[in-house]
Design a protein around this motif. Sequence first.
Motif, PDB file in Angstrom:
ATOM      1  N   VAL A  21       0.819  -1.223   0.000  1.00 56.78           N
ATOM      2  CA  VAL A  21       0.000   0.000   0.000  1.00 56.78           C
ATOM      3  C   VAL A  21       0.845   1.262   0.000  1.00 56.78           C
ATOM      4  N   SER A  22       2.116   1.131   0.206  1.00 57.30           N
ATOM      5  CA  SER A  22       3.126   2.190   0.238  1.00 57.30           C
ATOM      6  C   SER A  22       2.603   3.565   0.635  1.00 57.30           C
ATOM      7  N   GLU A  23       2.177   4.362  -0.312  1.00 55.80           N
ATOM      8  CA  GLU A  23       1.802   5.745   0.004  1.00 55.80           C
ATOM      9  C   GLU A  23       0.547   5.850   0.874  1.00 55.80           C
ATOM     10  N   ASN A  24      -0.210   4.790   0.999  1.00 56.37           N
ATOM     11  CA  ASN A  24      -1.410   4.806   1.840  1.00 56.37           C
ATOM     12  C   ASN A  24      -1.188   4.119   3.192  1.00 56.37           C
ATOM     13  N   VAL A  64      -9.495   5.176   1.197  1.00 53.95           N
ATOM     14  CA  VAL A  64      -8.279   5.757   0.633  1.00 53.95           C
ATOM     15  C   VAL A  64      -7.541   4.807  -0.290  1.00 53.95           C
ATOM     16  N   ILE A  65      -7.908   3.525  -0.286  1.00 51.55           N
ATOM     17  CA  ILE A  65      -7.215   2.594  -1.161  1.00 51.55           C
ATOM     18  C   ILE A  65      -8.218   1.913  -2.082  1.00 51.55           C
ATOM     19  N   SER A  66      -7.734   1.501  -3.209  1.00 51.25           N
ATOM     20  CA  SER A  66      -8.611   0.855  -4.189  1.00 51.25           C
ATOM     21  C   SER A  66      -8.777  -0.619  -3.863  1.00 51.25           C
ATOM     22  N   LYS A  67      -9.754  -1.229  -4.486  1.00 52.84           N
ATOM     23  CA  LYS A  67     -10.000  -2.654  -4.307  1.00 52.84           C
ATOM     24  C   LYS A  67      -8.762  -3.466  -4.698  1.00 52.84           C
ATOM     25  N   ALA A  68      -8.117  -3.098  -5.774  1.00 47.47           N
ATOM     26  CA  ALA A  68      -6.927  -3.828  -6.225  1.00 47.47           C
ATOM     27  C   ALA A  68      -5.810  -3.748  -5.195  1.00 47.47           C
ATOM     28  N   ILE A  69      -5.619  -2.578  -4.622  1.00 46.09           N
ATOM     29  CA  ILE A  69      -4.588  -2.428  -3.595  1.00 46.09           C
ATOM     30  C   ILE A  69      -4.944  -3.259  -2.375  1.00 46.09           C
ATOM     31  N   ALA A  70      -6.212  -3.271  -1.983  1.00 37.08           N
ATOM     32  CA  ALA A  70      -6.653  -4.077  -0.838  1.00 37.08           C
ATOM     33  C   ALA A  70      -6.417  -5.558  -1.106  1.00 37.08           C
ATOM     34  N   ASN A 128      -4.213  -6.888  -3.193  1.00 38.70           N
ATOM     35  CA  ASN A 128      -2.771  -7.119  -3.211  1.00 38.70           C
ATOM     36  C   ASN A 128      -2.187  -7.127  -1.802  1.00 38.70           C
ATOM     37  N   ALA A 129      -2.665  -6.231  -0.960  1.00 37.36           N
ATOM     38  CA  ALA A 129      -2.170  -6.169   0.414  1.00 37.36           C
ATOM     39  C   ALA A 129      -2.559  -7.426   1.183  1.00 37.36           C
ATOM     40  N   ALA A 130      -3.796  -7.871   1.034  1.00 34.93           N
ATOM     41  CA  ALA A 130      -4.241  -9.090   1.709  1.00 34.93           C
ATOM     42  C   ALA A 130      -3.452 -10.296   1.202  1.00 34.93           C
ATOM     43  N   ASN A 131      -3.240 -10.373  -0.099  1.00 31.87           N
ATOM     44  CA  ASN A 131      -2.442 -11.467  -0.671  1.00 31.87           C
ATOM     45  C   ASN A 131      -1.030 -11.464  -0.105  1.00 31.87           C
ATOM     46  N   ALA A 132      -0.416 -10.303  -0.040  1.00 29.86           N
ATOM     47  CA  ALA A 132       0.957 -10.200   0.446  1.00 29.86           C
ATOM     48  C   ALA A 132       1.058 -10.641   1.906  1.00 29.86           C
ATOM     49  N   ALA A 133       0.106 -10.230   2.714  1.00 24.38           N
ATOM     50  CA  ALA A 133       0.128 -10.600   4.132  1.00 24.38           C
ATOM     51  C   ALA A 133      -0.020 -12.102   4.307  1.00 24.38           C
ATOM     52  N   ILE A 134      -0.991 -12.688   3.640  1.00 24.69           N
ATOM     53  CA  ILE A 134      -1.217 -14.121   3.779  1.00 24.69           C
ATOM     54  C   ILE A 134      -0.072 -14.920   3.166  1.00 24.69           C
ATOM     55  N   ASN A 135       0.508 -14.436   2.085  1.00 24.47           N
ATOM     56  CA  ASN A 135       1.676 -15.101   1.503  1.00 24.47           C
ATOM     57  C   ASN A 135       2.842 -15.129   2.482  1.00 24.47           C
ATOM     58  N   ALA A 136       3.013 -14.067   3.254  1.00 22.95           N
ATOM     59  CA  ALA A 136       4.081 -14.035   4.256  1.00 22.95           C
ATOM     60  C   ALA A 136       3.853 -15.114   5.312  1.00 22.95           C
ATOM     61  N   LEU A 137       2.608 -15.282   5.749  1.00 25.59           N
ATOM     62  CA  LEU A 137       2.283 -16.330   6.721  1.00 25.59           C
ATOM     63  C   LEU A 137       2.518 -17.706   6.113  1.00 25.59           C
ATOM     64  N   GLU A 138       2.024 -17.920   4.918  1.00 21.66           N
ATOM     65  CA  GLU A 138       2.166 -19.221   4.271  1.00 21.66           C
ATOM     66  C   GLU A 138       3.639 -19.582   4.081  1.00 21.66           C
ATOM     67  N   LYS A 139       4.438 -18.613   3.676  1.00 25.76           N
ATOM     68  CA  LYS A 139       5.872 -18.834   3.478  1.00 25.76           C
ATOM     69  C   LYS A 139       6.546 -19.245   4.789  1.00 25.76           C
ATOM     70  N   ALA A 140       6.183 -18.581   5.888  1.00 22.41           N
ATOM     71  CA  ALA A 140       6.778 -18.911   7.181  1.00 22.41           C
ATOM     72  C   ALA A 140       6.391 -20.315   7.627  1.00 22.41           C
ATOM     73  N   VAL A 141       5.151 -20.707   7.383  1.00 20.20           N
ATOM     74  CA  VAL A 141       4.690 -22.047   7.757  1.00 20.20           C
ATOM     75  C   VAL A 141       5.445 -23.093   6.938  1.00 20.20           C
ATOM     76  N   PHE A 142       5.540 -22.904   5.634  1.00 26.58           N
ATOM     77  CA  PHE A 142       6.237 -23.870   4.796  1.00 26.58           C
ATOM     78  C   PHE A 142       7.722 -23.946   5.153  1.00 26.58           C
ATOM     79  N   LYS A 143       8.306 -22.839   5.528  1.00 28.89           N
ATOM     80  CA  LYS A 143       9.699 -22.838   5.963  1.00 28.89           C
ATOM     81  C   LYS A 143       9.847 -23.646   7.243  1.00 28.89           C
ATOM     82  N   ALA A 144       8.899 -23.473   8.173  1.00 23.88           N
ATOM     83  CA  ALA A 144       8.942 -24.240   9.428  1.00 23.88           C
ATOM     84  C   ALA A 144       8.754 -25.729   9.162  1.00 23.88           C
ATOM     85  N   ILE A 145       7.878 -26.069   8.242  1.00 25.41           N
ATOM     86  CA  ILE A 145       7.676 -27.483   7.886  1.00 25.41           C
ATOM     87  C   ILE A 145       8.943 -28.064   7.274  1.00 25.41           C
TER      88      ILE A 145
END
Length: 108
Positions: free
Chosen positions: A20-23, A79-85, A87-104
């Motif tokens: 979301v950088s500027e927002n 203040v943010i568009s649907k696309a930004i929302a 993308n932000a949700a995807n990025a957050a969940i991807n970070a969680l998924e990556k950490a879980v797979f790394k732990a596995i």
Amino acid sequence: MNFDINTVLADMSSAVKDTVSENWDETKSVANRFLQNRKERLALLSKLRIEGDLSEEKFKSRLEDEKLILEAELNALEVISKAIAQNAANAAINALEKAVFKAISSTI
């Protein structure tokens, strides 16, 4: 098992910030509130997946649910568009998924 939910939540918050950088000033409180409110659930989902008590398919399904909830909360901000929302949700969940797979991977 190298999995610390607090570190993962910080990574998820950073992923949202990068998207979301500027927002960020407007979205920070919503994103961080979501992460803190969902901390126990995200930790439990992660623990169950890491320990093998939750299949990858069910884990991904639950992550999709969490992503949609976060996206809805972010969409409530005008203040943010649907696309930004999305993308932000995807990025957050991807970070969680990556950490879980790394732990596995580190336990194999």
